[in-house]
Scaffold this active site. Sequence first.
Site, PDB file in Angstrom:
ATOM      1  N   LEU A 241       0.828  -1.208   0.000  1.00  0.00           N
ATOM      2  CA  LEU A 241       0.000   0.000   0.000  1.00  0.00           C
ATOM      3  C   LEU A 241       0.856   1.248   0.000  1.00  0.00           C
ATOM      4  CD1 LEU A 241      -2.745  -1.030   2.603  1.00  0.00           C
ATOM      5  CD2 LEU A 241      -2.843  -1.172   0.095  1.00  0.00           C
ATOM      6  N   GLY A 242       2.047   1.138   0.538  1.00  0.00           N
ATOM      7  CA  GLY A 242       2.952   2.281   0.573  1.00  0.00           C
ATOM      8  C   GLY A 242       4.289   1.886   1.159  1.00  0.00           C
ATOM      9  N   ARG A 243       5.303   2.668   0.858  1.00  0.00           N
ATOM     10  CA  ARG A 243       6.645   2.388   1.376  1.00  0.00           C
ATOM     11  C   ARG A 243       7.403   3.685   1.558  1.00  0.00           C
ATOM     12  NH1 ARG A 243      10.686  -1.442   1.835  1.00  0.00           N
ATOM     13  NH2 ARG A 243       9.252  -3.126   1.296  1.00  0.00           N
ATOM     14  N   GLY A 244       8.136   3.767   2.659  1.00  0.00           N
ATOM     15  CA  GLY A 244       9.032   4.876   2.922  1.00  0.00           C
ATOM     16  C   GLY A 244      10.398   4.325   3.270  1.00  0.00           C
TER      17      GLY A 244
ATOM     18  N   VAL B  75       6.954   0.335   5.878  1.00  0.00           N
ATOM     19  CA  VAL B  75       6.225  -0.193   4.739  1.00  0.00           C
ATOM     20  C   VAL B  75       4.803  -0.511   5.206  1.00  0.00           C
ATOM     21  CG1 VAL B  75       7.021  -2.553   5.210  1.00  0.00           C
ATOM     22  CG2 VAL B  75       6.165  -1.953   2.933  1.00  0.00           C
ATOM     23  N   VAL B  76       3.823  -0.236   4.357  1.00  0.00           N
ATOM     24  CA  VAL B  76       2.422  -0.484   4.687  1.00  0.00           C
ATOM     25  C   VAL B  76       1.886  -1.584   3.784  1.00  0.00           C
ATOM     26  CG1 VAL B  76       0.132   0.522   4.946  1.00  0.00           C
ATOM     27  CG2 VAL B  76       2.152   1.937   5.327  1.00  0.00           C
TER      28      VAL B  76
ATOM     29  N   ASP C 188       2.158  17.780   7.686  1.00  0.00           N
ATOM     30  CA  ASP C 188       2.489  17.109   6.428  1.00  0.00           C
ATOM     31  C   ASP C 188       1.214  16.764   5.660  1.00  0.00           C
ATOM     32  OD1 ASP C 188       4.291  16.227   4.515  1.00  0.00           O
ATOM     33  OD2 ASP C 188       4.452  14.210   5.351  1.00  0.00           O
TER      34      ASP C 188
ATOM     35  N   LYS D 230      -0.924  16.590   2.595  1.00  0.00           N
ATOM     36  CA  LYS D 230      -0.672  16.539   1.155  1.00  0.00           C
ATOM     37  C   LYS D 230      -1.513  15.408   0.579  1.00  0.00           C
ATOM     38  CE  LYS D 230       3.460  13.682   1.958  1.00  0.00           C
ATOM     39  NZ  LYS D 230       4.916  13.563   1.732  1.00  0.00           N
TER      40      LYS D 230
ATOM     41  N   ASN E   7      -1.293  11.871   1.892  1.00  0.00           N
ATOM     42  CA  ASN E   7      -1.703  11.613   3.274  1.00  0.00           C
ATOM     43  C   ASN E   7      -3.195  11.805   3.506  1.00  0.00           C
ATOM     44  OD1 ASN E   7       0.857  10.882   4.088  1.00  0.00           O
ATOM     45  ND2 ASN E   7       1.425  12.942   4.738  1.00  0.00           N
TER      46      ASN E   7
ATOM     47  N   ASP F  27      -0.876   9.427   8.566  1.00  0.00           N
ATOM     48  CA  ASP F  27       0.545   9.743   8.748  1.00  0.00           C
ATOM     49  C   ASP F  27       0.769  10.922   9.684  1.00  0.00           C
ATOM     50  OD1 ASP F  27       3.245   9.961   8.688  1.00  0.00           O
ATOM     51  OD2 ASP F  27       3.438   9.958   6.518  1.00  0.00           O
TER      52      ASP F  27
ATOM     53  N   THR G 182       6.884  18.523   3.362  1.00  0.00           N
ATOM     54  CA  THR G 182       7.176  18.269   1.954  1.00  0.00           C
ATOM     55  C   THR G 182       7.286  19.615   1.254  1.00  0.00           C
ATOM     56  OG1 THR G 182       5.941  16.205   2.069  1.00  0.00           O
ATOM     57  CG2 THR G 182       6.360  17.089  -0.128  1.00  0.00           C
TER      58      THR G 182
END
Length: 409
Positions: free
Chosen positions: A59-62, A66-67, A178, A180, A183, A199, A218
């Site tokens: 679903l997402g990664r930073g 990781v999601v 944050d 955006k 998020n 987030d 950001t």
Amino acid sequence: MSPEEKPPPPQAGRCRGARPPQPQPQAQPRRGGLLSEIRTAIRSEPFHLRYRLSPGRELGRGKFAVVKKCIQKDTEKEFAAKFMRKRRKGQDCRMEIIHEIAVLELAQCNLWVINLHEVYETATEMILVLEYAAGGEIFDQCVAEREEAFKEKDVKRLMKQILEGVSFLHRNNVVHLDLKPQNILLTSKSPLGDIKIVDFGLSRIMKSSEELREIMGTPEYVAPEILSYDPISTATDMWSIGVLAYVMLTGISPFLGDDKQETFLNISQMNVSYSGEDFDLISESAVDFIKTLLVKKPEERATAEECLQHPWLEQSDEPISRAWNESAGGESSNVTQQDADSASEKSVDVEKTEEEESIVTEELIVVASYTLGQCRQSEKEKATEQKAISKRFKFEEPLLQEIPGEFIY
């Protein structure tokens, strides 16, 4: 039922394999606007005993998290599991994760903030089991072709929900820092569902007794006071909401330049345009709404409550929540469902004690991440612009250093 009247989850008892809740009756701020106490029971049993990960893409990664989508085995309910490393760049960041959990607890009663289900901890990471928002990021619609992009009436309804959520956070002294498109999630994509704010890794608790100065966020969405290292406030979030409204309505990132320096220059010099083909179908009232937020002086920006009274939103006859509208016809929504087994969910008293320890100066951390993706662009916009404003989203390397928590969930 208003967003703030969502019934609180049942109080959790001791569960097998779980650490007992922290003994403090309410979350207490620590230095730099972080919270250090939580009520959620942290489970130490293996995550895979109760959940299985769904196949398919993440679903997402930073950089540090990781999601992934997961299924609770005994109920077959869908959740999002955010796996967060506790040690980052040689430093123990567990307390930053605790802060994020505490903020989610504080906002547990608000419909527009992602719901925390439970928390697991291993030797190397913490796992936040969160409500699953099937519609994904609103970013996808922001960069879509015009036929598939948000219509103004859609933006009105979603912006009301965003403002309801942010207003709740601000009344409880939380600044997100944050906000955006990445998020803001949707409960469903078709039909267009409701929003969930996610987030809170960069969020801070604001206290009237101290000033908070940090450079974080950001670049495309940061307020001028962030760049000038002036005190941040709830108005800092409102600038980001102004940029967010601009992006949702036009698909254009208003301040994005060819590099970070140009982006920051555009922000500090207020280089923003409200003309061109992308504004042809946008009402004057919507433009006025944005102009009340993209104001350089923080004290002159509209507050979340004032935005909710703006004519652009007041004139809308759209229901604020699709979930409430559909429930009248017997169709339930995952937004309003209460998990019967959410034993580890808890409400946190939003009032904070006035007795604080002496203020410790917060270490300055610089953080930035650029948006990935390409925004729609008309042929006219490809011509030379009179101002140094990029019309596309782009990806750049982070500015100097990343901070924990800047992920999709």
